[in-house]
Motif scaffolding. Structure first.
Motif, PDB file in Angstrom:
ATOM      1  N   THR A 274       0.806  -1.224   0.000  1.00  0.00           N
ATOM      2  CA  THR A 274       0.000   0.000   0.000  1.00  0.00           C
ATOM      3  C   THR A 274       0.838   1.272   0.000  1.00  0.00           C
ATOM      4  N   ARG A 275       2.130   1.154   0.313  1.00  0.00           N
ATOM      5  CA  ARG A 275       3.013   2.325   0.308  1.00  0.00           C
ATOM      6  C   ARG A 275       4.453   1.835   0.232  1.00  0.00           C
ATOM      7  N   VAL A 276       5.348   2.732  -0.195  1.00  0.00           N
ATOM      8  CA  VAL A 276       6.759   2.375  -0.342  1.00  0.00           C
ATOM      9  C   VAL A 276       7.613   3.453   0.330  1.00  0.00           C
TER      10      VAL A 276
ATOM     11  N   LYS B 276       9.581   1.277 -12.103  1.00  0.00           N
ATOM     12  CA  LYS B 276       9.549  -0.186 -12.100  1.00  0.00           C
ATOM     13  C   LYS B 276       8.683  -0.712 -10.951  1.00  0.00           C
ATOM     14  N   LEU B 277       8.796  -0.082  -9.774  1.00  0.00           N
ATOM     15  CA  LEU B 277       7.993  -0.520  -8.632  1.00  0.00           C
ATOM     16  C   LEU B 277       6.509  -0.336  -8.907  1.00  0.00           C
ATOM     17  N   ARG B 278       6.136   0.801  -9.504  1.00  0.00           N
ATOM     18  CA  ARG B 278       4.726   1.058  -9.772  1.00  0.00           C
ATOM     19  C   ARG B 278       4.195   0.184 -10.909  1.00  0.00           C
ATOM     20  N   ALA B 279       5.087  -0.246 -11.785  1.00  0.00           N
ATOM     21  CA  ALA B 279       4.661  -1.178 -12.823  1.00  0.00           C
ATOM     22  C   ALA B 279       4.263  -2.520 -12.217  1.00  0.00           C
ATOM     23  N   ILE B 280       4.840  -2.830 -11.054  1.00  0.00           N
ATOM     24  CA  ILE B 280       4.535  -4.098 -10.375  1.00  0.00           C
ATOM     25  C   ILE B 280       3.399  -3.947  -9.372  1.00  0.00           C
ATOM     26  N   TYR B 281       3.454  -2.880  -8.553  1.00  0.00           N
ATOM     27  CA  TYR B 281       2.534  -2.743  -7.430  1.00  0.00           C
ATOM     28  C   TYR B 281       1.434  -1.709  -7.653  1.00  0.00           C
TER      29      TYR B 281
ATOM     30  N   PRO C 197       1.725   5.210  -3.192  1.00  0.00           N
ATOM     31  CA  PRO C 197       2.501   6.380  -2.777  1.00  0.00           C
ATOM     32  C   PRO C 197       3.914   5.986  -2.361  1.00  0.00           C
ATOM     33  N   VAL C 198       4.862   6.843  -2.686  1.00  0.00           N
ATOM     34  CA  VAL C 198       6.273   6.599  -2.371  1.00  0.00           C
ATOM     35  C   VAL C 198       6.832   7.814  -1.641  1.00  0.00           C
ATOM     36  N   VAL C 199       7.576   7.560  -0.581  1.00  0.00           N
ATOM     37  CA  VAL C 199       8.275   8.621   0.147  1.00  0.00           C
ATOM     38  C   VAL C 199       9.765   8.317   0.098  1.00  0.00           C
ATOM     39  N   ALA C 200      10.545   9.295  -0.326  1.00  0.00           N
ATOM     40  CA  ALA C 200      12.005   9.142  -0.370  1.00  0.00           C
ATOM     41  C   ALA C 200      12.588   9.419   1.013  1.00  0.00           C
ATOM     42  N   VAL C 201      13.605   8.651   1.376  1.00  0.00           N
ATOM     43  CA  VAL C 201      14.253   8.781   2.679  1.00  0.00           C
ATOM     44  C   VAL C 201      15.757   8.862   2.458  1.00  0.00           C
ATOM     45  N   GLY C 202      16.423   9.704   3.229  1.00  0.00           N
ATOM     46  CA  GLY C 202      17.880   9.788   3.119  1.00  0.00           C
ATOM     47  C   GLY C 202      18.472  10.585   4.254  1.00  0.00           C
ATOM     48  N   GLY C 203      19.764  10.388   4.471  1.00  0.00           N
ATOM     49  CA  GLY C 203      20.488  11.127   5.499  1.00  0.00           C
ATOM     50  C   GLY C 203      21.803  11.649   4.953  1.00  0.00           C
ATOM     51  N   SER C 204      22.193  12.841   5.391  1.00  0.00           N
ATOM     52  CA  SER C 204      23.415  13.478   4.936  1.00  0.00           C
ATOM     53  C   SER C 204      23.307  13.721   3.420  1.00  0.00           C
TER      54      SER C 204
ATOM     55  N   PRO D  70       8.541  15.709  -8.652  1.00  0.00           N
ATOM     56  CA  PRO D  70       7.398  15.747  -7.715  1.00  0.00           C
ATOM     57  C   PRO D  70       6.322  14.718  -8.022  1.00  0.00           C
ATOM     58  N   ALA D  71       6.259  14.245  -9.265  1.00  0.00           N
ATOM     59  CA  ALA D  71       5.262  13.237  -9.606  1.00  0.00           C
ATOM     60  C   ALA D  71       5.689  11.838  -9.174  1.00  0.00           C
ATOM     61  N   SER D  72       6.967  11.675  -8.832  1.00  0.00           N
ATOM     62  CA  SER D  72       7.468  10.352  -8.465  1.00  0.00           C
ATOM     63  C   SER D  72       7.286  10.042  -6.990  1.00  0.00           C
ATOM     64  N   VAL D  73       7.419  11.052  -6.142  1.00  0.00           N
ATOM     65  CA  VAL D  73       7.320  10.829  -4.694  1.00  0.00           C
ATOM     66  C   VAL D  73       6.329  11.811  -4.081  1.00  0.00           C
ATOM     67  N   GLN D  74       5.613  11.306  -3.078  1.00  0.00           N
ATOM     68  CA  GLN D  74       4.650  12.152  -2.381  1.00  0.00           C
ATOM     69  C   GLN D  74       5.310  13.009  -1.299  1.00  0.00           C
ATOM     70  N   GLY D  75       6.534  12.663  -0.941  1.00  0.00           N
ATOM     71  CA  GLY D  75       7.237  13.410   0.091  1.00  0.00           C
ATOM     72  C   GLY D  75       8.658  12.925   0.229  1.00  0.00           C
ATOM     73  N   ALA D  76       9.419  13.595   1.088  1.00  0.00           N
ATOM     74  CA  ALA D  76      10.816  13.212   1.333  1.00  0.00           C
ATOM     75  C   ALA D  76      11.148  13.456   2.795  1.00  0.00           C
ATOM     76  N   ILE D  77      11.824  12.490   3.393  1.00  0.00           N
ATOM     77  CA  ILE D  77      12.352  12.640   4.755  1.00  0.00           C
ATOM     78  C   ILE D  77      13.853  12.830   4.615  1.00  0.00           C
ATOM     79  N   ALA D  78      14.311  14.059   4.844  1.00  0.00           N
ATOM     80  CA  ALA D  78      15.717  14.409   4.621  1.00  0.00           C
ATOM     81  C   ALA D  78      16.359  14.755   5.955  1.00  0.00           C
TER      82      ALA D  78
END
Length: 260
Positions: free
Chosen positions: A72-74, A146-151, A155-162, A176-184
């Motif tokens: 349901t989410r990535v 590729k993920l959306r072609a399968i699932y 909604p996708v949220v990008a995550v990263g540090g530094s 902006p069309a690829s991810v609904q948000g980002a945790i930076a």
């Protein structure tokens, strides 16, 4: 060598036990890590914006243990300057979030030119010219396609540090069309030349923290006065010895006369 392996294993076991006490799984439950994941290779274009046909395999790590029915989410970790295994085992936020929200798929994507995602550039001119932020962001956009072609259109949220956090924030801005948000986390996205603040933006934030926001009004002023003095003192061996003793530094931390 055997003793060293046993010591590493014991330290890892202790860390897992400590972390499990604060985890949403269960007390004394071994936390999932890279060994519990599925590893995939995704074919990427070396140059997303040119005519070069060369490709390389980008390594992906996926964990679907929290999605027993439907995805349901990535949460997508946009990898940075290390093998992606390190981020799988040290991004507790993703594990803990997904454990509380069934249906979450966790994905870690390795940055191009890192570990097993390094293209074969033997004989190529300017081979490092394809190791750019723009190319890396385009890689992550393809991962999501590729993920959306399968699932489906999950909604996708990008995550990263530094640096990874900078990539996550830039990814949200550029795609902006690829991810609904980002945790930076710890991501100085504006700390670059010609930006505001300029490259020393981190120093500006630290100085503010030592001012009214986090200490005495005199603290920041004293630090500004101390750094030029330490710079002068550190130009001589005697001065560097003095600084090492005062700050309890490891031997040789301040370098040699040539480096000073």
């Amino acid at each position: 060598a055997a003793a060293a392996r046993r010591l590493r294993h014991r330290r890892r076991w202790r860390a897992s036990r400590f972390a499990s006490r604060r985890s949403p799984f269960a007390t004394h439950t071994t936390l999932p890590d890279a060994q519990n994941c599925s590893w995939k290779a995704l074919t990427q274009q070396l140059d997303h914006f040119g005519s070069i046909e060369k490709t390389f395999d980008q390594r992906l790590c996926l964990y679907d243990g929290f999605a027993t029915k439907n995805i349901t989410r990535v949460l997508l970790y946009v990898g940075n300057e290390s093998p992606v295994d390190e981020y799988v085992n040290n991004t507790g936020l993703m594990w803990e979030y997904a454990a509380k929200r069934p249906g979450t798929l966790l994905v870690w994507a390795e940055h191009r030119y890192e570990a097993r995602s390094t293209p074969d550039t033997k004989g190529m001119r300017d081979c490092l010219s394809f190791c750019t932020v723009e190319q890396a962001l385009a890689d992550y956009a393809v991962v999501i396609q590729k993920l959306r072609a399968i699932y489906g259109q999950v909604p996708v949220v990008a995550v990263g540090g530094s640096y990874g956090g900078m990539l996550a924030a830039w990814f949200r801005l550029k795609y902006p069309a690829s991810v609904q948000g980002a945790i930076a986390a710890s991501a100085p996205i504006w700390g670059l030349p010609l930006c505001r603040p300029p490259l020393n933006g981190g120093a500006i934030a630290v100085a503010r923290a030592f001012g009214k926001a986090g200490g005495s009004e005199h603290c920041a002023r004293n630090l500004r006065g101390a750094f030029p003095l330490m710079n002068e003192i550190g130009k001589t061996p005697t001065g560097r010895t003095f600084l090492s003793e005062r700050f309890r530094l490891c031997p040789g931390s301040l370098g040699t006369d040539e480096e000073a």
